[in-house]
Design a protein around this motif. Sequence first.
Motif, PDB file in Angstrom:
ATOM      1  N   ILE A 207       0.814  -1.203   0.000  1.00  0.00           N
ATOM      2  CA  ILE A 207       0.000   0.000   0.000  1.00  0.00           C
ATOM      3  C   ILE A 207       0.853   1.260   0.000  1.00  0.00           C
ATOM      4  O   ILE A 207       0.433   2.315  -0.511  1.00  0.00           O
ATOM      5  CB  ILE A 207      -0.965  -0.009   1.206  1.00  0.00           C
ATOM      6  N   ARG A 208       2.060   1.172   0.536  1.00  0.00           N
ATOM      7  CA  ARG A 208       2.939   2.347   0.560  1.00  0.00           C
ATOM      8  C   ARG A 208       3.290   2.813  -0.844  1.00  0.00           C
ATOM      9  O   ARG A 208       3.614   3.978  -1.051  1.00  0.00           O
ATOM     10  CB  ARG A 208       4.224   2.042   1.339  1.00  0.00           C
ATOM     11  N   SER A 209       3.209   1.893  -1.799  1.00  0.00           N
ATOM     12  CA  SER A 209       3.553   2.246  -3.173  1.00  0.00           C
ATOM     13  C   SER A 209       2.660   3.346  -3.725  1.00  0.00           C
ATOM     14  O   SER A 209       3.065   4.110  -4.603  1.00  0.00           O
ATOM     15  CB  SER A 209       3.464   1.010  -4.073  1.00  0.00           C
ATOM     16  N   LEU A 210       1.422   3.439  -3.227  1.00  0.00           N
ATOM     17  CA  LEU A 210       0.527   4.488  -3.703  1.00  0.00           C
ATOM     18  C   LEU A 210       1.032   5.872  -3.320  1.00  0.00           C
ATOM     19  O   LEU A 210       0.815   6.847  -4.049  1.00  0.00           O
ATOM     20  CB  LEU A 210      -0.877   4.294  -3.123  1.00  0.00           C
ATOM     21  N   PHE A 211       1.701   5.958  -2.187  1.00  0.00           N
ATOM     22  CA  PHE A 211       2.026   7.259  -1.611  1.00  0.00           C
ATOM     23  C   PHE A 211       3.485   7.685  -1.801  1.00  0.00           C
ATOM     24  O   PHE A 211       3.809   8.851  -1.603  1.00  0.00           O
ATOM     25  CB  PHE A 211       1.698   7.253  -0.118  1.00  0.00           C
ATOM     26  N   GLU A 212       4.340   6.749  -2.168  1.00  0.00           N
ATOM     27  CA  GLU A 212       5.743   7.106  -2.345  1.00  0.00           C
ATOM     28  C   GLU A 212       5.906   8.024  -3.554  1.00  0.00           C
ATOM     29  O   GLU A 212       5.228   7.855  -4.572  1.00  0.00           O
ATOM     30  CB  GLU A 212       6.585   5.847  -2.511  1.00  0.00           C
ATOM     31  N   PRO A 213       6.791   9.022  -3.475  1.00  0.00           N
ATOM     32  CA  PRO A 213       6.965   9.986  -4.574  1.00  0.00           C
ATOM     33  C   PRO A 213       7.306   9.292  -5.894  1.00  0.00           C
ATOM     34  O   PRO A 213       7.943   8.240  -5.923  1.00  0.00           O
ATOM     35  CB  PRO A 213       8.137  10.858  -4.088  1.00  0.00           C
ATOM     36  N   MET A 214       6.868   9.900  -6.990  1.00  0.00           N
ATOM     37  CA  MET A 214       7.109   9.348  -8.315  1.00  0.00           C
ATOM     38  C   MET A 214       7.168  10.490  -9.321  1.00  0.00           C
ATOM     39  O   MET A 214       6.251  11.306  -9.394  1.00  0.00           O
ATOM     40  CB  MET A 214       6.008   8.357  -8.691  1.00  0.00           C
ATOM     41  N   THR A 215       8.234  10.559 -10.085  1.00  0.00           N
ATOM     42  CA  THR A 215       8.345  11.581 -11.117  1.00  0.00           C
ATOM     43  C   THR A 215       7.513  11.173 -12.335  1.00  0.00           C
ATOM     44  O   THR A 215       7.058  10.030 -12.446  1.00  0.00           O
ATOM     45  CB  THR A 215       9.798  11.764 -11.553  1.00  0.00           C
ATOM     46  N   GLY A 216       7.336  12.107 -13.259  1.00  0.00           N
ATOM     47  CA  GLY A 216       6.625  11.787 -14.487  1.00  0.00           C
ATOM     48  C   GLY A 216       7.325  10.700 -15.279  1.00  0.00           C
ATOM     49  O   GLY A 216       6.676   9.794 -15.816  1.00  0.00           O
ATOM     50  N   ALA A 217       8.653  10.777 -15.357  1.00  0.00           N
ATOM     51  CA  ALA A 217       9.410   9.759 -16.090  1.00  0.00           C
ATOM     52  C   ALA A 217       9.251   8.394 -15.433  1.00  0.00           C
ATOM     53  O   ALA A 217       9.117   7.365 -16.117  1.00  0.00           O
ATOM     54  CB  ALA A 217      10.885  10.150 -16.161  1.00  0.00           C
ATOM     55  N   GLU A 218       9.264   8.361 -14.104  1.00  0.00           N
ATOM     56  CA  GLU A 218       9.073   7.090 -13.402  1.00  0.00           C
ATOM     57  C   GLU A 218       7.658   6.555 -13.618  1.00  0.00           C
ATOM     58  O   GLU A 218       7.461   5.340 -13.740  1.00  0.00           O
ATOM     59  CB  GLU A 218       9.341   7.280 -11.910  1.00  0.00           C
ATOM     60  N   ALA A 219       6.678   7.446 -13.677  1.00  0.00           N
ATOM     61  CA  ALA A 219       5.303   7.016 -13.920  1.00  0.00           C
ATOM     62  C   ALA A 219       5.182   6.327 -15.275  1.00  0.00           C
ATOM     63  O   ALA A 219       4.517   5.288 -15.406  1.00  0.00           O
ATOM     64  CB  ALA A 219       4.352   8.203 -13.834  1.00  0.00           C
ATOM     65  N   ILE A 220       5.808   6.903 -16.294  1.00  0.00           N
ATOM     66  CA  ILE A 220       5.804   6.271 -17.617  1.00  0.00           C
ATOM     67  C   ILE A 220       6.481   4.903 -17.542  1.00  0.00           C
ATOM     68  O   ILE A 220       5.967   3.906 -18.079  1.00  0.00           O
ATOM     69  CB  ILE A 220       6.524   7.161 -18.648  1.00  0.00           C
ATOM     70  N   PHE A 221       7.620   4.843 -16.883  1.00  0.00           N
ATOM     71  CA  PHE A 221       8.378   3.596 -16.782  1.00  0.00           C
ATOM     72  C   PHE A 221       7.550   2.494 -16.132  1.00  0.00           C
ATOM     73  O   PHE A 221       7.401   1.396 -16.681  1.00  0.00           O
ATOM     74  CB  PHE A 221       9.662   3.829 -15.987  1.00  0.00           C
ATOM     75  N   TYR A 222       7.000   2.776 -14.951  1.00  0.00           N
ATOM     76  CA  TYR A 222       6.255   1.745 -14.226  1.00  0.00           C
ATOM     77  C   TYR A 222       4.949   1.387 -14.926  1.00  0.00           C
ATOM     78  O   TYR A 222       4.547   0.221 -14.957  1.00  0.00           O
ATOM     79  CB  TYR A 222       5.971   2.195 -12.797  1.00  0.00           C
ATOM     80  N   ALA A 223       4.267   2.371 -15.481  1.00  0.00           N
ATOM     81  CA  ALA A 223       2.978   2.098 -16.123  1.00  0.00           C
ATOM     82  C   ALA A 223       3.119   1.173 -17.317  1.00  0.00           C
ATOM     83  O   ALA A 223       2.188   0.426 -17.639  1.00  0.00           O
ATOM     84  CB  ALA A 223       2.325   3.411 -16.556  1.00  0.00           C
ATOM     85  N   LEU A 224       4.277   1.180 -17.965  1.00  0.00           N
ATOM     86  CA  LEU A 224       4.482   0.371 -19.153  1.00  0.00           C
ATOM     87  C   LEU A 224       5.257  -0.921 -18.866  1.00  0.00           C
ATOM     88  O   LEU A 224       5.501  -1.695 -19.782  1.00  0.00           O
ATOM     89  CB  LEU A 224       5.223   1.189 -20.219  1.00  0.00           C
ATOM     90  N   GLN A 225       5.625  -1.146 -17.612  1.00  0.00           N
ATOM     91  CA  GLN A 225       6.335  -2.369 -17.241  1.00  0.00           C
ATOM     92  C   GLN A 225       5.376  -3.535 -17.065  1.00  0.00           C
ATOM     93  O   GLN A 225       4.176  -3.348 -16.816  1.00  0.00           O
ATOM     94  CB  GLN A 225       7.104  -2.158 -15.933  1.00  0.00           C
ATOM     95  N   PRO A 226       5.887  -4.759 -17.189  1.00  0.00           N
ATOM     96  CA  PRO A 226       5.047  -5.926 -16.842  1.00  0.00           C
ATOM     97  C   PRO A 226       4.602  -5.834 -15.385  1.00  0.00           C
ATOM     98  O   PRO A 226       5.265  -5.197 -14.563  1.00  0.00           O
ATOM     99  CB  PRO A 226       5.988  -7.126 -17.061  1.00  0.00           C
ATOM    100  N   THR A 227       3.471  -6.441 -15.059  1.00  0.00           N
ATOM    101  CA  THR A 227       2.974  -6.377 -13.702  1.00  0.00           C
ATOM    102  C   THR A 227       3.891  -7.142 -12.749  1.00  0.00           C
ATOM    103  O   THR A 227       4.562  -8.093 -13.134  1.00  0.00           O
ATOM    104  CB  THR A 227       1.555  -6.970 -13.609  1.00  0.00           C
ATOM    105  N   THR A 228       3.893  -6.692 -11.486  1.00  0.00           N
ATOM    106  CA  THR A 228       4.677  -7.332 -10.439  1.00  0.00           C
ATOM    107  C   THR A 228       3.736  -8.137  -9.557  1.00  0.00           C
ATOM    108  O   THR A 228       2.700  -7.633  -9.136  1.00  0.00           O
ATOM    109  CB  THR A 228       5.391  -6.277  -9.577  1.00  0.00           C
ATOM    110  N   GLN A 229       4.084  -9.380  -9.296  1.00  0.00           N
ATOM    111  CA  GLN A 229       3.223 -10.237  -8.486  1.00  0.00           C
ATOM    112  C   GLN A 229       3.323  -9.865  -7.019  1.00  0.00           C
ATOM    113  O   GLN A 229       4.421  -9.817  -6.452  1.00  0.00           O
ATOM    114  CB  GLN A 229       3.609 -11.710  -8.652  1.00  0.00           C
ATOM    115  N   ALA A 230       2.194  -9.559  -6.400  1.00  0.00           N
ATOM    116  CA  ALA A 230       2.168  -9.303  -4.974  1.00  0.00           C
ATOM    117  C   ALA A 230       2.175 -10.630  -4.221  1.00  0.00           C
ATOM    118  O   ALA A 230       1.916 -11.689  -4.797  1.00  0.00           O
ATOM    119  CB  ALA A 230       0.930  -8.491  -4.598  1.00  0.00           C
ATOM    120  N   SER A 231       2.455 -10.558  -2.925  1.00  0.00           N
ATOM    121  CA  SER A 231       2.513 -11.785  -2.123  1.00  0.00           C
ATOM    122  C   SER A 231       1.115 -12.233  -1.732  1.00  0.00           C
ATOM    123  O   SER A 231       0.160 -11.486  -1.834  1.00  0.00           O
ATOM    124  CB  SER A 231       3.341 -11.524  -0.873  1.00  0.00           C
TER     125      SER A 231
END
Length: 231
Positions: A207-231
């Motif tokens: 849940i912390r991932s929602l609130f951690e800072p993210m730049t625009g470039a990082e947003a593009i990077f993560y949004a286009l990456q394959p999904t990460t499996q949660a536990s």
Amino acid sequence: MDEPRFSAGGPFGGFGPDELLNCYATGVFPMGEGRDDPRVFLVEPEQRGVVPLDRFHIPHRLRRTVRAGAFDIRLDTAFEAVLDACAAAGPGREDSWINAPIHRLYGELNARGHAHSVECWRNERLVGGLYGVTLGGAFFGESMFSRERDASKVALVHLVARLKRGGWRLLDAQFLTSHLSQFGAIETSQAAYLELLRAARVLHPNIRSLFEPMTGAEAIFYALQPTTQAS
């Protein structure tokens, strides 16, 4: 399914945030008949809109806007204001399904950490955003608004980036629209949707991932990456 209706003081008067979460867990969601109508009804559409996180698409012009950091992105700093803006009348939207009971219920979910807003700010003015509900590894998008060009779209990209970074697996859009189609949204049967929901509900994303800072470039990077499996 039939659409059962209830009101704050009616036969479903005990309907609160716990019951609302159970609705999401079983594949139904609430809507109001109109902004000034105190009743709420439950919806289970035969076809469900879903944004596949592993096939999320960002139009090229929007990528430039996101990367440029045109807006200050904040989470949950003005949840009530986002609800108000989503419910407000606008061109082509004279009425709203967000009525007083809906507003109250989602405010309570936000206080419990189950509902969140992604907000776009410019010069300390709220200019766009969205809100939704999280349950396990599923996020249920509810509504969005824009007061400046692309603001709601930028909020969606940042939401997807944070969901993927944190391990969510399902982004429910409820209904397929042309606005969402440009991001790769698809329509699936309710039966198939329930299978996706069952698999996502048991996950434990960060849940912390929602609130951690993210730049625009990082947003593009993560949004286009394959999904990460949660536990």
